[in-house]
Scaffold this motif. Structure first.
Motif, PDB file in Angstrom:
ATOM      1  N   THR A 104       0.834  -1.196   0.000  1.00 39.15           N
ATOM      2  CA  THR A 104       0.000   0.000   0.000  1.00 39.15           C
ATOM      3  C   THR A 104       0.873   1.251   0.000  1.00 39.15           C
ATOM      4  O   THR A 104       2.054   1.204   0.352  1.00 39.15           O
ATOM      5  CB  THR A 104      -0.926   0.071   1.242  1.00 39.15           C
ATOM      6  N   TYR A 125      -3.285  -0.841  -7.977  1.00 42.26           N
ATOM      7  CA  TYR A 125      -4.654  -0.925  -7.474  1.00 42.26           C
ATOM      8  C   TYR A 125      -5.149   0.475  -7.129  1.00 42.26           C
ATOM      9  O   TYR A 125      -4.401   1.280  -6.573  1.00 42.26           O
ATOM     10  CB  TYR A 125      -4.715  -1.778  -6.212  1.00 42.26           C
ATOM     11  N   GLN A 126      -6.411   0.711  -7.394  1.00 42.98           N
ATOM     12  CA  GLN A 126      -6.992   2.025  -7.137  1.00 42.98           C
ATOM     13  C   GLN A 126      -7.400   2.224  -5.678  1.00 42.98           C
ATOM     14  O   GLN A 126      -7.632   3.342  -5.249  1.00 42.98           O
ATOM     15  CB  GLN A 126      -8.185   2.254  -8.054  1.00 42.98           C
ATOM     16  N   TYR A 127      -7.492   1.173  -4.938  1.00 42.50           N
ATOM     17  CA  TYR A 127      -7.735   1.276  -3.501  1.00 42.50           C
ATOM     18  C   TYR A 127      -7.274  -0.019  -2.842  1.00 42.50           C
ATOM     19  O   TYR A 127      -7.052  -1.029  -3.505  1.00 42.50           O
ATOM     20  CB  TYR A 127      -9.203   1.566  -3.176  1.00 42.50           C
ATOM     21  N   SER A 128      -7.114   0.032  -1.543  1.00 36.49           N
ATOM     22  CA  SER A 128      -6.683  -1.157  -0.818  1.00 36.49           C
ATOM     23  C   SER A 128      -7.856  -2.107  -0.607  1.00 36.49           C
ATOM     24  O   SER A 128      -8.941  -1.672  -0.185  1.00 36.49           O
ATOM     25  CB  SER A 128      -6.091  -0.771   0.536  1.00 36.49           C
ATOM     26  N   PRO A 129      -7.658  -3.399  -0.851  1.00 36.98           N
ATOM     27  CA  PRO A 129      -8.730  -4.368  -0.609  1.00 36.98           C
ATOM     28  C   PRO A 129      -8.857  -4.788   0.858  1.00 36.98           C
ATOM     29  O   PRO A 129      -9.608  -5.705   1.177  1.00 36.98           O
ATOM     30  CB  PRO A 129      -8.317  -5.559  -1.486  1.00 36.98           C
ATOM     31  N   THR A 200      -9.468  -9.834  -1.906  1.00 31.84           N
ATOM     32  CA  THR A 200      -8.891 -10.730  -2.904  1.00 31.84           C
ATOM     33  C   THR A 200      -8.575 -12.102  -2.336  1.00 31.84           C
ATOM     34  O   THR A 200      -8.209 -13.000  -3.090  1.00 31.84           O
ATOM     35  CB  THR A 200      -7.611 -10.105  -3.475  1.00 31.84           C
ATOM     36  N   THR A 216     -14.662  -1.559   3.453  1.00 26.08           N
ATOM     37  CA  THR A 216     -13.228  -1.412   3.230  1.00 26.08           C
ATOM     38  C   THR A 216     -12.707  -0.213   4.020  1.00 26.08           C
ATOM     39  O   THR A 216     -13.470   0.668   4.435  1.00 26.08           O
ATOM     40  CB  THR A 216     -12.893  -1.212   1.747  1.00 26.08           C
ATOM     41  N   GLU A 218     -11.126   2.069   2.717  1.00 29.29           N
ATOM     42  CA  GLU A 218     -11.445   3.191   1.826  1.00 29.29           C
ATOM     43  C   GLU A 218     -12.860   3.684   2.087  1.00 29.29           C
ATOM     44  O   GLU A 218     -13.117   4.888   2.170  1.00 29.29           O
ATOM     45  CB  GLU A 218     -11.287   2.756   0.372  1.00 29.29           C
ATOM     46  N   TYR A 225      -3.964   4.017  -1.871  1.00 31.89           N
ATOM     47  CA  TYR A 225      -3.793   3.196  -3.059  1.00 31.89           C
ATOM     48  C   TYR A 225      -3.073   1.916  -2.644  1.00 31.89           C
ATOM     49  O   TYR A 225      -2.475   1.840  -1.559  1.00 31.89           O
ATOM     50  CB  TYR A 225      -2.971   3.937  -4.110  1.00 31.89           C
ATOM     51  N   ILE A 290     -10.707  -3.845  -8.708  1.00 32.28           N
ATOM     52  CA  ILE A 290      -9.862  -3.000  -7.858  1.00 32.28           C
ATOM     53  C   ILE A 290      -8.794  -2.299  -8.699  1.00 32.28           C
ATOM     54  O   ILE A 290      -8.434  -1.154  -8.435  1.00 32.28           O
ATOM     55  CB  ILE A 290      -9.210  -3.847  -6.747  1.00 32.28           C
ATOM     56  N   ASN A 293     -11.289   1.170 -12.443  1.00 35.77           N
ATOM     57  CA  ASN A 293     -12.541   1.792 -12.009  1.00 35.77           C
ATOM     58  C   ASN A 293     -12.774   3.057 -12.838  1.00 35.77           C
ATOM     59  O   ASN A 293     -12.186   3.213 -13.918  1.00 35.77           O
ATOM     60  CB  ASN A 293     -12.521   2.081 -10.503  1.00 35.77           C
TER      61      ASN A 293
END
Length: 350
Positions: A104, A125-129, A200, A216, A218, A225, A290, A293
């Protein structure tokens, strides 16, 4: 399966581990070497050091390697797998690895805030899972739902939960926090109201059934990210063309994987037979959701928004002691230059 994440770090950042991994080698200064020269075919050698074991979080990179996209850019790319005992930062700072990928941006910010000379240039990745998972009997859909609940977090997950409570003005005394590993049994048994995990990691989450409730980090307002690519400041300044070629090829791999998901899973599992093929087939749509988007549809794979990075710096900086040496400055920490150089090549999907 692997999640493409360091479960003990994630956005619940392990500041001590990040810093000790660098200081243990005395790498407070710049890189000792740069891009790794040429191979016998005249290709530029690049080693990418990942934070975690190779898995679905790197599916596009793996495709780019196996489909020859890196070779088309004149690159000979090798992957350095991470894991629970691996170190991500020292190989990059020493020049052994030319590119690193943290789990991250939290980790990258902590390293930069401790004075480490790194430069972030793309985000996979556009955000943390990373998420808080609950069940319908005691759902946590919004941060205020944490009040009166018992939440099980991994050993380094307290920091993120503390940030969430501070952001939403929740009295910490109103939330009971316990430590857990990867076992979902406490949630199933009703011993806790929520556990933490990664979206994931579908195999681990499958025992909770389809009605599980997800919030999440987020969703809870802790912007981050994931899978950020970075280089040492020295390598970045001296090797921008090679880094741009890497991003072009990786973007092509991710675009191919997006359009050919099951074929991409086959390529990944052939390359890494330890991965469970059936699990990865069920997970690939989540991964693509993820990685792509609305932002990537507008700006292309790998993009990141400076305003979101600035917001993350602000949030993390609100916690005393997060940044050991300096508060990260956006211009020093991250750059849009490589993304601009590769704008036409990065797939706009989402």
């Amino acid at each position: 399966m692997t999640t493409g994440r360091r479960p003990m770090t994630g956005p619940g950042l392990n500041r001590r581990r990040v810093l000790l991994s660098a200081t243990g080698l005395g790498l407070a200064g710049g890189a000792l070497t740069s891009i790794g020269g040429l191979n016998a075919q005249g290709q530029t050698k690049i080693l990418v050091q990942y934070d975690w074991l190779m898995g679905n979080g790197q599916i596009g990179d793996i495709v780019a390697q196996k489909k020859g996209f890196f070779a088309e850019e004149g690159l000979a790319v090798t992957f350095g797998a991470g894991g629970p005992n691996a170190q991500t930062l020292p190989p990059v700072l020493s020049g052994q690895a030319q590119i690193g990928e943290f789990s991250t941006t939290s980790q990258a910010l902590v390293a930069y805030g401790a004075g480490r000379p790194i430069k972030l240039f793309a985000c996979g990745y556009q955000y943390s899972p990373y998420a808080y998972i609950s069940l319908p009997r005691s759902p946590i859909r919004h941060p205020r739902d944490l009040v009166g609940k018992t939440v099980a977090v991994n050993p380094n997950g307290r920091f993120t939960l503390q940030l969430i409570m501070a952001l939403h003005k929740i009295d910490p005394a109103q939330v009971r926090i316990v430590t857990m590993g990867v076992d979902m049994t406490p949630l199933i048994a009703g011993q806790v109201d929520a556990v933490t995990g990664f979206l994931t990691n579908t195999k681990a989450l499958s025992v909770l059934g389809p009605d599980r409730v997800v919030m999440t980090s987020e969703d809870a307002g802790v912007t981050s990210y994931a899978n950020p690519y970075f280089a040492s400041s020295e390598t970045y300044e001296s090797q921008k063309p090679a880094l741009a070629r890497f991003v072009r090829a990786a973007a092509k791999g991710w675009g191919w994987a997006y359009a050919n998901r099951q074929e991409a899973v086959a390529i990944m599992c052939d390359a890494y037979p330890n991965l469970e093929r059936d699990v990865e087939r069920d997970t690939v749509d989540i991964v693509m959701g993820i990685a792509f988007n609305g932002a990537t549809k507008a700006h292309g794979w790998g993009c990141f928004d400076n305003a979101r990075i600035a917001r993350q710096i602000e949030i993390f900086g609100s916690a005393e002691g997060t940044f050991k040496t300096r508060v990260p400055d956006l211009a020093g920490f991250a750059t849009q230059e490589i993304l601009e150089l590769t704008s036409a090549a990065r797939p706009r999907l989402g």
